[in-house]
Design a protein around this motif. Structure first.
Motif, mmCIF file in Angstrom:
data_model
loop_
_atom_site.group_PDB
_atom_site.id
_atom_site.type_symbol
_atom_site.label_atom_id
_atom_site.label_comp_id
_atom_site.label_asym_id
_atom_site.label_seq_id
_atom_site.Cartn_x
_atom_site.Cartn_y
_atom_site.Cartn_z
ATOM 1 N N ASN A 176 40.865 55.619 9.251
ATOM 2 C CA ASN A 176 41.244 56.690 10.254
ATOM 3 C C ASN A 176 42.427 56.975 10.375
ATOM 4 O OD1 ASN A 176 38.209 56.616 10.850
ATOM 5 N ND2 ASN A 176 38.313 55.040 12.284
ATOM 6 N N GLY A 177 43.529 56.390 9.709
ATOM 7 C CA GLY A 177 44.703 56.637 9.841
ATOM 8 C C GLY A 177 45.515 56.361 11.173
ATOM 9 N N TYR A 178 44.853 55.195 11.623
ATOM 10 C CA TYR A 178 45.649 54.428 12.900
ATOM 11 C C TYR A 178 46.945 53.940 12.711
ATOM 12 C CZ TYR A 178 41.200 55.775 15.207
ATOM 13 O OH TYR A 178 39.969 56.514 15.826
ATOM 14 N N LEU A 179 47.057 53.121 11.441
ATOM 15 C CA LEU A 179 48.152 52.535 11.463
ATOM 16 C C LEU A 179 49.378 53.209 10.967
ATOM 17 C CD1 LEU A 179 46.214 49.822 9.156
ATOM 18 C CD2 LEU A 179 46.328 50.030 11.403
ATOM 19 N N THR A 180 49.860 54.072 11.989
ATOM 20 C CA THR A 180 51.024 54.752 11.950
ATOM 21 C C THR A 180 52.172 54.344 11.748
ATOM 22 O OG1 THR A 180 50.898 55.428 14.266
ATOM 23 C CG2 THR A 180 49.727 56.891 12.678
ATOM 24 N N ASP A 181 52.383 52.690 12.150
ATOM 25 C CA ASP A 181 53.673 52.229 12.206
ATOM 26 C C ASP A 181 54.204 51.754 10.523
ATOM 27 O OD1 ASP A 181 51.231 50.620 12.153
ATOM 28 O OD2 ASP A 181 52.720 48.840 12.237
ATOM 29 N N ALA A 204 54.424 58.790 25.942
ATOM 30 C CA ALA A 204 53.988 58.234 24.748
ATOM 31 C C ALA A 204 53.074 58.979 23.763
ATOM 32 C CB ALA A 204 53.381 56.777 24.801
ATOM 33 N N ASN A 205 53.194 59.145 22.675
ATOM 34 C CA ASN A 205 52.116 59.664 21.832
ATOM 35 C C ASN A 205 51.833 58.578 20.627
ATOM 36 O OD1 ASN A 205 53.786 60.158 19.269
ATOM 37 N ND2 ASN A 205 54.866 61.540 20.994
ATOM 38 N N ALA A 206 50.716 59.232 20.055
ATOM 39 C CA ALA A 206 49.963 58.147 18.958
ATOM 40 C C ALA A 206 50.713 57.771 17.872
ATOM 41 C CB ALA A 206 48.553 58.262 18.764
ATOM 42 N N ASN A 207 51.633 58.910 17.368
ATOM 43 C CA ASN A 207 52.487 58.794 15.731
ATOM 44 C C ASN A 207 53.669 58.308 15.903
ATOM 45 O OD1 ASN A 207 49.938 59.925 14.732
ATOM 46 N ND2 ASN A 207 50.513 61.958 15.461
ATOM 47 N N VAL A 210 56.965 42.610 15.776
ATOM 48 C CA VAL A 210 56.976 44.096 15.529
ATOM 49 C C VAL A 210 55.548 44.745 15.460
ATOM 50 C CG1 VAL A 210 58.073 46.044 14.720
ATOM 51 C CG2 VAL A 210 59.501 44.001 15.149
ATOM 52 N N ARG A 211 54.776 44.294 14.398
ATOM 53 C CA ARG A 211 53.591 45.059 14.349
ATOM 54 C C ARG A 211 52.788 44.876 15.571
ATOM 55 N NH1 ARG A 211 48.571 43.696 13.661
ATOM 56 N NH2 ARG A 211 48.846 41.449 13.544
ATOM 57 N N ASN A 246 50.565 51.746 20.260
ATOM 58 C CA ASN A 246 49.765 52.905 19.688
ATOM 59 C C ASN A 246 48.348 52.831 20.029
ATOM 60 O OD1 ASN A 246 52.016 54.033 18.374
ATOM 61 N ND2 ASN A 246 51.696 52.828 16.536
ATOM 62 N N ARG A 247 47.907 51.745 20.357
ATOM 63 C CA ARG A 247 46.373 51.580 20.995
ATOM 64 C C ARG A 247 46.408 52.019 22.367
ATOM 65 N NH1 ARG A 247 43.983 45.911 20.691
ATOM 66 N NH2 ARG A 247 42.530 47.040 21.731
ATOM 67 N N LEU A 248 47.244 51.709 23.034
ATOM 68 C CA LEU A 248 47.267 52.167 24.505
ATOM 69 C C LEU A 248 47.137 53.502 24.641
ATOM 70 C CD1 LEU A 248 50.087 49.784 25.984
ATOM 71 C CD2 LEU A 248 47.653 49.748 26.594
ATOM 72 N N VAL A 249 47.706 54.179 23.759
ATOM 73 C CA VAL A 249 47.581 55.894 23.748
ATOM 74 C C VAL A 249 46.253 56.147 23.397
ATOM 75 C CG1 VAL A 249 48.689 57.945 22.811
ATOM 76 C CG2 VAL A 249 50.068 56.175 23.467
ATOM 77 N N ARG A 250 45.937 55.701 22.075
ATOM 78 C CA ARG A 250 44.682 56.193 21.421
ATOM 79 C C ARG A 250 43.389 55.799 22.191
ATOM 80 N NH1 ARG A 250 44.732 58.688 16.796
ATOM 81 N NH2 ARG A 250 46.502 58.238 15.379
#
Length: 474
Positions: A253-258, A471-474, A431-432, A439-443
């Motif tokens: 789903n492309g969520y792992l934007t870190d 905050a944004n997800a990317n 850090v991960r 990022n999950r808090l945003v999504r």
């Protein structure tokens, strides 16, 4: 509801009230009424320290595409990726803190060596911390302390681990002989020392993921812990399957934007995803034999985290500095605590001790937490910690509470997988965890996230992040 929001906005515009309150009111106008009721936390530092953003290299199983590199190569890449993603001028960074566990002797201060290799000024100080699997968490909170005290404004914190090439030492007898031979004043003395070599001198000392205090490997400890809390093999395999399935879905789903792709020198290949995520079946998992306590143990290669190479880095600063530089931070770093307990019987119970401690410290309850990001060393370790939190007997007799903490909402628990599936480069995982929380808090439209992890030595960490309004997800 419209009248309520109107009154809320009028109150929030009173100049004497906190800026965060004003921002939160504005956020509520653009979200549902449920969002307005979410709990926020006060700043304890006077700096409103924020996590601006973070990155990591793809996490790869050891002895794969990173195998020809050195540890500082991975750390360097994470620093370069952070500069590119945030577009910050590296001259503005005041200090760098990196974590590492199994150190390469040639680059023992990996933070400094990676910074120089990444093109940072030789005037930018850097140091390295080690706290086993929570080394990157320690790097982050060290940075928080430096900012809170006004020592520095902008910190990079991260971690790197490289298990494809770990230091292997000569035996102590051989080392002693070689050092004496090096100091010998004549060829005759050197030859005399060399003549004293015995076959057992040549047996190398291999590094092991084992406790110095007990001599027990972490896998054996996990097996004993699972048995103590009556965690079945099936429970562990089911949890491992959940981790890999959720990680695969997040990856697709492309969520792992870190994660930032890495063009690896020496193999002429760009690595763009974690390579240890594998969705199996219950039947396949059940066929695997115990990896540590044979033949009756329940810990297997599939329900354990695997040896991983990788690095991570994040940018932290005060909210005022972020605003001055035009950044939109991911989250506030609101609170943290470290715990320590018996390294023999409680080696992997860091989350069970850390979670209630940080909740009490922050004045929160289980249902105030919108995202849980908990380090998965072993599926048995995770299940045992969950059972410990939900046990009156354990919480009263070991943690000193009046009763059990309870069961966290597992629909909010490690929703993008965890260390079992994504991988666990020891010093980079912290850090991960922080970036997946932010990022999950945003999504997931959450407000508060809790991070917890165990570490060798019977230690652990717990942290609270709060979503930043910008905050944004990317």
């Amino acid at each position: 509801m419209a009248a309520y929001l109107s009154n809320f906005t009028k109150i929030a515009r009173v100049p004497a009230l906190n800026t965060n309150f004003n921002r939160y009111a504005a956020q509520c106008l653009s979200t549902s009424s449920a969002a307005c009721q979410k709990k926020t936390l006060p700043d304890k530092t006077g700096k409103n320290i924020v996590l601006v953003d973070g990155v990591r290299t793809p996490f790869l199983q050891s002895f794969t595409d990173y195998s020809k590199l050195m540890p500082h190569d991975l750390a360097r890449q994470s620093l370069i990726s952070l500069l590119r993603k945030t577009k910050i001028d590296k001259e503005l960074i005041d200090y760098i803190v990196y974590g590492t566990v199994i150190q390469e002797v040639k680059t023992s201060n990996i933070g400094r060596e990676a910074a120089l290799a990444a093109g940072f000024s030789n005037k930018t100080p850097a140091h390295t911390v080690t706290m086993a699997c929570i080394s990157a968490n320690q790097a982050i909170t060290t940075g928080v302390g430096l900012i809170a005290t006004g020592t520095y404004d902008i910190i990079v914190a991260g971690g790197a681990e490289f298990m494809s090439d770990v230091p292997i030492r000569h035996s102590r007898k051989m080392r002693s002989l070689m050092l004496r031979a090096n100091k010998a004043k004549s060829v005759v003395q050197r030859l005399s020392l060399l003549a004293s070599i015995r076959p057992n001198f040549l047996i190398p000392e291999l590094p092991a993921v084992a406790e110095f205090s007990s001599g027990e490997t972490m896998g054996h400890s996990a097996d004993r812990l699972a048995a103590a809390f009556k965690v079945s093999r099936q429970e562990q395999d089911d949890y491992a399957l959940r981790s890999h399935t959720l990680a695969y879905q997040a990856q697709q789903n492309g969520y792992l934007t870190d994660l930032v792709p890495f063009k690896v020198s020496g193999v002429d290949k760009t690595v763009d995803k974690d390579n240890g995520i594998r969705v199996s079946t219950k039947e396949q998992l059940a066929k695997l034999k115990p990896a540590f306590v044979k033949p009756y143990g329940t810990i297997t290669a599939a329900n354990s985290s695997y040896l991983t190479d990788g690095a991570s880095a994040c940018l932290i600063m005060s909210e005022a500095k972020a605003k001055e530089l035009g950044f939109k931070p991911k989250a506030y770093i609101r609170d943290f605590t470290y715990v320590s307990q018996d390294p023999f019987d409680e080696l992997l119970l860091g989350p069970a001790y850390g979670i209630p401690k940080i909740l009490k410290k922050a004045g929160l309850k289980l249902n105030d937490i919108d995202t849980w990001e908990i380090h998965e060393a072993f599926a048995g370790q995770i299940c045992a910690n969950l059972k410990a939190l939900d046990s009156d007997w354990f919480c009263k007799n070991y943690i000193g509470l009046d009763g059990k903490v309870g069961q966290p909402d597992l629909s909010k628990w490690n929703n993008w997988g965890g260390s079992l599936s994504i991988g666990h480069p020891f010093a980079a995982t912290g850090v991960r965890l922080a970036m997946h929380t932010a990022n999950r808090l945003v999504r997931e439209n959450g407000q508060l996230g809790l991070i917890a992890a165990c570490a060798a030595g019977g230690q652990g960490v717990a942290m609270i992040l709060e979503r930043h309004p910008d905050a944004n997800a990317n």
